[in-house]
Design an enzyme around this catalytic site. Structure first.
Site: not given
Length: 746
Positions: A15, A33
């Site tokens: 990320r 996520n």
């Protein structure tokens, strides 16, 4: 674009990488996520968005394994800025959990920098390294679902965690001395000792005492590897008579002082997985104490893989033994109270900490063969990363594995998740580790098995576990078919092939104990094309512990039961001969492993063993690598190959005064010749040109090298193991792919 990224993309800094990439390209949107992996939405110019999507795979963080990137166009929303959004726990889980990874170079620099706030802190980590699988309780991979949940970030760590430009941006285990786990040195009773824990721990080792060290996946037992008395004391306390210990050295340069390293071995040793690598010792005794690896020309070596290991090795003047924290045959201790209870009679002190270990995970063991890794034990650093296969599993599968060197596997879609090393299912503690591990994997990867695969042996605890499950379809997989299927899938092939499965033993479809098998096999089924001629195994399991019993059996089978040296050493031989001749408590076996035992005993190498495969290992070590001679065998009868001819030839050479290293080499070469000739006969009747080699016997590097060379010289294509072990640690992988193949044929 709406983008979905799947693979090992959680807990690896994916990320933050996406945030940085999008920001650099001037894109707006978000990343997060969920139970499937990573979800992304980006908007901006067409050129920038296309470049963003194209960069996700090649520029991914070092620990990421990107398996799939799917992008679909959507209407722009007019967003500004790019954000990391909260994780989602809705839906079916498809996210993959990454393995634990060795401390990265950036963290090591901080560990060594007196000006850094993490100087000397034994739990330094970032998005590119540190604990993963061993601390994960559930997915998605976020701090509250790990064993770091009890450590609230301090303001400084929280600032790093929230800083998009920082290496620790959204690093879940981020911590420092002010907010993270703490180190302690305890005496054998569990009482704290004063002083700096690492300095005092190094002093424990310097005094020749035994130190228990809490690692990533459990406790280790450590001593000074140059101290013979300390190594012998550890052996006595751990009840480990002969099996070699692993050794940890501070750097790869230190390793080169002890062993020879080729490029593949050096790469394995220094990889982020940091396995134990089996390496050849340099000539001469060197500084390593003989009791560390008695009589062994190889040494299992590893480099530090946690900050604590680095700190300890910097304070030790010598290499250290670092072996599993257990009494032999028990699972490694990983919970603090249990470690104190089980190891207090072994360790003089405990170097421990308060970060819980959720999953016990032994060190992985690997060696190199022909420029690629060959796993001996697949565990820390590898598990639970999935093994991708090019075939779909129509329904989810649980494969329960074998009895020895057990692993289990769960499989769905195109992934097989092979577990960490469980061990031998011969005691309650290991069985508990097996059952809790299965439940953890089922939860972690959201696998509700419709099919459960198991070994045919009715007494294996893994088989009994499978048969006690309800609401599932059971499928039995013959042990040696599982070996060959494992080798096929390891090489992403379906077969059919000529499969050569040599091991200690496995339950055959005819109720006898197989172990020297030539199969014509694909993933779904097999035929037994040939096998080593079976001989009695006098005393059953006693013959495994006492190789001289197999020598008596083979000597009778080949008509050479004379006043042999092996018989003079063992006065009980007439009773054992009676068992063989009357068929009492002497199950038939075609085992190649027991053939090695017989020859080892005849050569006086080993009459009794203290660990599995010891006699065969020492027979291999004895062999003269320069001897070209090879014993021959006669023609097979009804598919049974008279391997006892090799024993007869060895006995004749011994009586003629031929040196044992030459006899051992001729036996190895003769077995390689036997395999090649059998494969040539099967090729004539089937037209098959590919041979898969599997089973624990093919961990014998001399046999493997000679067999592969002979097969290739006859025009065969050989398949060997790399991603999973050739031994029973790969059985569950084979069971899983067999079950999937059968399901696809429904």
């Amino acid at each position: 674009m709406r983008v979905r990224v799947q693979g090992v993309v959680q807990g690896v800094g994916f990320r933050p990488f996406v945030h940085s990439l999008a920001t650099r390209l001037g894109l707006a949107g978000h990343v997060g996520n969920d139970l499937h992996g990573v979800f992304i939405e980006v908007e901006g110019t067409e050129e920038a968005v296309e470049l963003f999507v194209a960069s996700l795979r090649p520029q991914a963080p070092p620990l990421a394994v990107v398996e799939d990137v799917a992008a679909v166009p959507v209407e722009p929303l007019g967003d500004t800025g790019f954000h990391i959004v909260a994780s989602s726990s809705a839906g079916h889980r498809e996210a993959l959990v990454s393995a634990d990874s060795a401390t990265c170079d950036d963290c090591l620099r901080e560990l060594s920098d007196p000006g850094d706030r993490r100087f000397g802190y034994p739990f330094v980590n970032c998005t590119n390294c540190g604990p993963r699988f061993t601390i994960v309780r559930d997915v998605p991979y976020d701090r509250p679902l790990t064993t770091m949940a009890g450590f609230a970030m301090c303001a400084a760590c929280a600032a790093e965690y929230g800083d998009t430009a920082d290496r620790r941006f959204h690093a879940q285990p981020v911590c420092c001395r002010a907010c993270g786990p703490t180190l302690a040195l305890l005496d054998a009773s569990g009482a704290p000792r004063g002083g700096d824990p690492v300095e005092e721990a190094a002093a424990v080792l310097a005094r020749g005492e035994v130190l228990a060290v809490k690692g990533l996946g459990g406790y280790h037992l450590a001593v000074d590897a140059t101290d013979e008395d300390a190594a012998l004391a550890l052996r006595k306390r751990k009840l480990r008579e002969d099996k070699p210990f692993a050794v940890m050295v501070a750097t790869v340069d230190h390793a080169r002082e002890l062993v020879t390293l080729d490029d593949t071995e050096a790469e394995l040793l220094t990889s982020r997985r940091r396995p134990i690598v089996l390496l050849r010792l340099r000539s001469g005794t060197g500084p390593i104490a003989p009791a560390v690896a008695p009589g062994n020309p190889r040494l299992g070596l590893m480099l530090p893989y946690t900050p604590l290991h680095h700190l300890l090795l910097r304070r030790c003047a010598t290499p250290i033994v670092l072996t599993s924290g257990n009494v032999s045959d028990e699972p490694i201790a990983h919970q603090d109270d249990d470690a104190l209870r089980r190891l207090s009679g072994i360790a003089d002190a405990f170097l421990t900490h308060d970060r819980p270990i959720h999953v016990r995970t032994d060190d992985s063991v690997v060696r190199a063969f022909r420029g690629r890794p060959m796993l001996v034990r697949r565990s820390r650093g590898y598990a639970p990363e999935p093994l991708a296969v090019p075939w779909e599993f129509p329904r989810p599968v649980l494969a329960c594995g074998a009895e020895l060197k057990n692993t289990f596997s769960v499989a769905k879609q195109r992934h097989v998740f092979v577990s960490h090393h469980i061990g031998d299912l011969e005691n309650y503690e290991t069985l508990k580790s097996f059952t809790s591990g299965v439940e953890h994997f089922r939860k972690l990867f959201d696998v509700r098995p419709a099919i459960v695969a198991h070994d045919l042996h009715p007494e294996y605890l893994s088989t009994k576990y499978a048969r006690e499950l309800t609401g599932v379809e059971l499928t039995g997989v013959q042990h040696h078919h599982a070996h060959i299927a494992s080798c096929l899938a390891d090489n992403t092939e379906t077969g059919p092939v000529i499969g050569v499965a040599f091991d200690g033993l496995g339950y055959g479809t005819d109720g006898t104990l197989w172990g020297g098998e030539f199969l014509v096999a694909g993933l779904a089924d097999f035929e037994r094309a040939a096998h080593l001629a079976p001989v009695p195994m006098p005393g059953g399991a006693a013959a495994i512990r006492q190789p001289w019993r197999m020598a008596v059996s083979h000597l009778i089978a080949c008509g050479e039961l004379a006043e042999d040296e092996v018989l003079r050493r063992n006065p009980s031989w007439p009773e054992v001969a009676q068992l063989v001749e009357h068929g009492l408590n002497s199950p038939l076996t075609s085992s190649a492993g027991r053939l090695f035992d017989a020859v080892a005993a005849i050569l006086g190498v080993r009459d009794m063993v203290s660990y599995e495969g010891q006699a065969a290992i020492e027979l291999e070590q004895l062999a003269d690598r320069h001897e070209p001679g090879a014993y021959r065998t006669g023609d097979p009868r009804g598919g049974a190959i008279p391997a006892t001819d090799l024993v007869r030839a060895a006995v004749h050479d011994v009586r003629a005064g031929v040196r044992p290293p030459v006899v051992s080499a001729r036996f190895h070469n003769g077995l390689a010749r036997l395999v090649t000739e059998a494969c040539e006969r099967i090729r004539l009747s089937t037209g098959l040109h590919a041979v898969a080699l599997s089973g624990g016997v093919f961990q014998n590097m001399l046999l493997l090298e000679r067999t592969v060379a002979r097969l290739e010289s006859r025009g065969f294509r050989t398949l060997t193991h790399s991603r999973v072990p050739a031994n029973d640690g790969g059985i569950s992988f084979g069971q899983a792919v067999v079950a999937g193949a059968r399901d696809r044929l429904r």
